[in-house]
Design an enzyme around this catalytic site. Structure first.
Site, PDB file in Angstrom:
ATOM      1  CG  LEU A 114      11.237  -5.008  -0.228  1.00 63.89           C
ATOM      2  CD1 LEU A 114      10.047  -5.533   0.557  1.00 63.89           C
ATOM      3  CD2 LEU A 114      10.899  -3.698  -0.921  1.00 63.89           C
ATOM      4  CG  ASP A 115      17.759  -5.737   4.430  1.00 65.21           C
ATOM      5  OD1 ASP A 115      18.296  -4.610   4.478  1.00 65.21           O
ATOM      6  OD2 ASP A 115      18.011  -6.637   5.249  1.00 65.21           O
ATOM      7  CG  PHE A 116      19.946  -3.332  -2.747  1.00 71.44           C
ATOM      8  CD1 PHE A 116      19.439  -3.864  -3.917  1.00 71.44           C
ATOM      9  CD2 PHE A 116      21.280  -2.960  -2.719  1.00 71.44           C
ATOM     10  CE1 PHE A 116      20.242  -4.020  -5.046  1.00 71.44           C
ATOM     11  CE2 PHE A 116      22.098  -3.105  -3.824  1.00 71.44           C
ATOM     12  CZ  PHE A 116      21.581  -3.642  -4.993  1.00 71.44           C
ATOM     13  NE  ARG A 117      20.217  -3.083   5.551  1.00 70.17           N
ATOM     14  CZ  ARG A 117      19.784  -3.101   6.813  1.00 70.17           C
ATOM     15  NH1 ARG A 117      20.276  -2.246   7.694  1.00 70.17           N
ATOM     16  NH2 ARG A 117      18.874  -3.980   7.192  1.00 70.17           N
TER      17      ARG A 117
ATOM     18  CD  GLN B  66      20.209  -8.806   3.297  1.00 72.14           C
ATOM     19  OE1 GLN B  66      20.819  -9.350   4.212  1.00 72.14           O
ATOM     20  NE2 GLN B  66      18.934  -9.011   3.095  1.00 72.14           N
TER      21      GLN B  66
END
Length: 282
Positions: free
Chosen positions: A66-69, A72
């Site tokens: 969900l926090d694909f940056r 990460q």
């Protein structure tokens, strides 16, 4: 990401605390990556494709980040690995119609089909694919890519960016993992004849006389990968300041040999693991 160990520890404030010990990686800096060779950037994208394929077919089911940056991820031995799984989810969104399967991104929105089971079809996988496109593929793949690979790369970038119904993690893995066209491009032999003559000096190295070039594997010198001596000669001829080059015994991950290009050959030292070529002047 490699897990070396873990332990549970009860705390008065937080019960069932889990501590993990993982391998050490380098933070992902996109600006620095854009200054590296295309060969290294392709390796990072290839490792990302393998990760996408695993997430789509993990033992737990399809997993989405969900926090694909970029923050990460880290780089470990030239490959991309995810480090933060706090925002990972295996829940596929429930639906009664296609309109319930709406995905919204800053630059583009998508609507996925609602399956007969009442779940948005491949939503986790498609979310990962589009995030990989907008954060990684669109920057790392096309920039300074070999001309013969551009049709394949354009196809991959367009498919992930447009959410083509034919594009999924498996098709990307099949396109890139065997990479026959990539290996062919990296191992092709230069057929251009060199007009300049070079004197071969075996077991020799030039320690200084460096100049900078782009892209280089060494930040203080010109260190490039070549298929053979003919390609090294062609590269040296293309730089006006190049007067010599040194073949090392090191290779890149595709098997190409690393070569130092030098601006002079005034000081040559013995080195049994290297071969120096000096440009012959009239």
């Amino acid at each position: 990401f490699q897990l070396y160990g873990y332990c549970y520890q009860d705390s008065n404030d937080i019960p069932d605390t889990l501590t993990t010990i993982t391998e050490l990686g380098s933070p992902l800096e996109m600006i620095q990556l854009l200054q590296t060779s295309w060969e290294d950037r392709f390796r990072i994208c290839l490792s990302l494709v393998r990760l996408l394929h695993y997430l789509a077919h993990s033992p737990l089911g399809s997993v989405t980040l969900l926090d694909f940056r970029p923050r990460q991820f880290v780089i470990v031995d030239g490959e991309l690995k995810v480090t933060d799984l706090d925002d990972a989810s295996i829940e596929e969104s429930s639906c009664t119609s296609n309109s319930d399967c709406f995905m919204e991104f800053p630059a583009r929105n998508f609507t996925l089909p609602c399956s007969v089971e009442g779940r948005c079809q491949s939503m986790n996988e498609k979310r990962n694919l589009y995030n990989a496109y907008r954060f990684f593929f669109t920057y790392l793949l096309p920039h300074s890519a070999p001309s013969s690979l551009r049709p394949l790369l354009d196809k991959i970038v367009n498919a992930t960016g447009n959410r083509s119904k034919y594009c999924n993690a498996k098709c990307l893995a099949l396109e890139l993992s065997p990479s026959p066209s990539v290996n062919s491009e990296f191992t092709q032999k230069c057929v251009k004849s060199a007009n300049t003559k070079y004197r071969r000096v075996p077991e020799a190295f030039i320690p200084d006389e460096n100049y900078r070039c782009w892209p280089s594997y060494h930040h203080k010198g010109c260190l490039l990968s070549v298929f053979d001596v003919n390609e090294a000669i062609e590269i040296c001829d293309s730089y006006s300041q190049c007067k010599a080059f040194v073949l090392t015994n090191q290779t890149t991950w595709t098997g190409r040999q690393l070569v130092f290009f030098k601006m002079a050959s005034n000081h040559i030292m013995p080195d049994p693991e290297k071969i120096t070529y000096v440009k012959v002047t009239d």
